[in-house]
Design an enzyme around this catalytic site. Structure first.
Site, PDB file in Angstrom:
ATOM      1  N   LYS A 188       0.838  -1.127   0.049  1.00 41.73           N
ATOM      2  CA  LYS A 188      -0.180   0.062  -0.073  1.00 41.73           C
ATOM      3  C   LYS A 188       0.874   1.246  -0.221  1.00 41.73           C
ATOM      4  CE  LYS A 188      -3.525   2.343   2.543  1.00 41.73           C
ATOM      5  NZ  LYS A 188      -4.308   3.018   1.778  1.00 41.73           N
ATOM      6  N   THR A 211      -2.619   6.618   0.148  1.00 40.53           N
ATOM      7  CA  THR A 211      -3.742   6.781   0.842  1.00 40.53           C
ATOM      8  C   THR A 211      -4.616   8.079   0.215  1.00 40.53           C
ATOM      9  OG1 THR A 211      -4.494   7.322   3.192  1.00 40.53           O
ATOM     10  CG2 THR A 211      -2.618   8.308   2.710  1.00 40.53           C
ATOM     11  N   GLU A 247      -3.252   1.074  -3.734  1.00 40.96           N
ATOM     12  CA  GLU A 247      -3.975   0.826  -2.398  1.00 40.96           C
ATOM     13  C   GLU A 247      -4.175  -0.606  -2.132  1.00 40.96           C
ATOM     14  OE1 GLU A 247      -5.363   2.360  -0.074  1.00 40.96           O
ATOM     15  OE2 GLU A 247      -6.128   4.224  -0.774  1.00 40.96           O
TER      16      GLU A 247
END
Length: 104
Positions: A21, A24, A74
Site C-alpha cells: 500500500k 492513501t 491501495e
C-alpha cells in the site's frame, strides 16, 4: 512520546509495512501534506506508532477518476476502494491522493 502525524486503520498496517500500500486517499483536512514531508504513522484504533513514511506527492482527485493504478497502490479492488472511501467520508466529493514510501 511524539504524536503521530497521520493514522491508518489497523487492517492496512501489514500492507503498508510490506510496501503493498503506497498511497492513501484523504479529504481536505489532510491535504496540507507535501512532497518531502516525513510523517510518523500510527494506528487509528489505538494511535500506536508503527512506521515512518516520506510523502512523495499529493494530488487532488474525485472518486470517478480513480484508476487501476490507484487500485494497485491501495492493494484492493476498485469497488472495494470506493466503498471504503465512501464509508470514511460519506459526504465528500473532493479527495487527495497522498503517495508515500516507508522510511527505513
Amino acid at each position: 512520546m511524539q504524536p503521530n502525524d497521520i493514522t491508518f486503520y489497523q487492517r492496512f498496517e501489514t500492507d503498508i509495512l510490506a510496501g503493498r500500500k503506497t498511497i492513501t486517499i484523504r479529504d481536505k483536512s489532510e491535504s496540507h501534506f507535501k512532497a518531502g514531508d516525513i510523517l510518523r504513522v500510527g494506528r487509528f484504533e489505538d494511535n500506536q506508532y508503527f512506521c515512518t513514511i516520506e510523502v512523495l506527492s499529493v494530488s487532488p482527485i474525485i472518486l470517478d477518476e480513480l484508476t487501476e493504478q490507484h487500485v494497485t497502490q491501495e492493494n484492493m479492488g476498485l469497488e472495494e476502494l470506493k466503498e471504503v472511501i465512501r464509508e470514511i467520508y460519506p459526504s465528500e466529493e473532493q479527495f487527495y491522493v497522498i503517495e508515500f514510501k516507508i522510511k527505513r
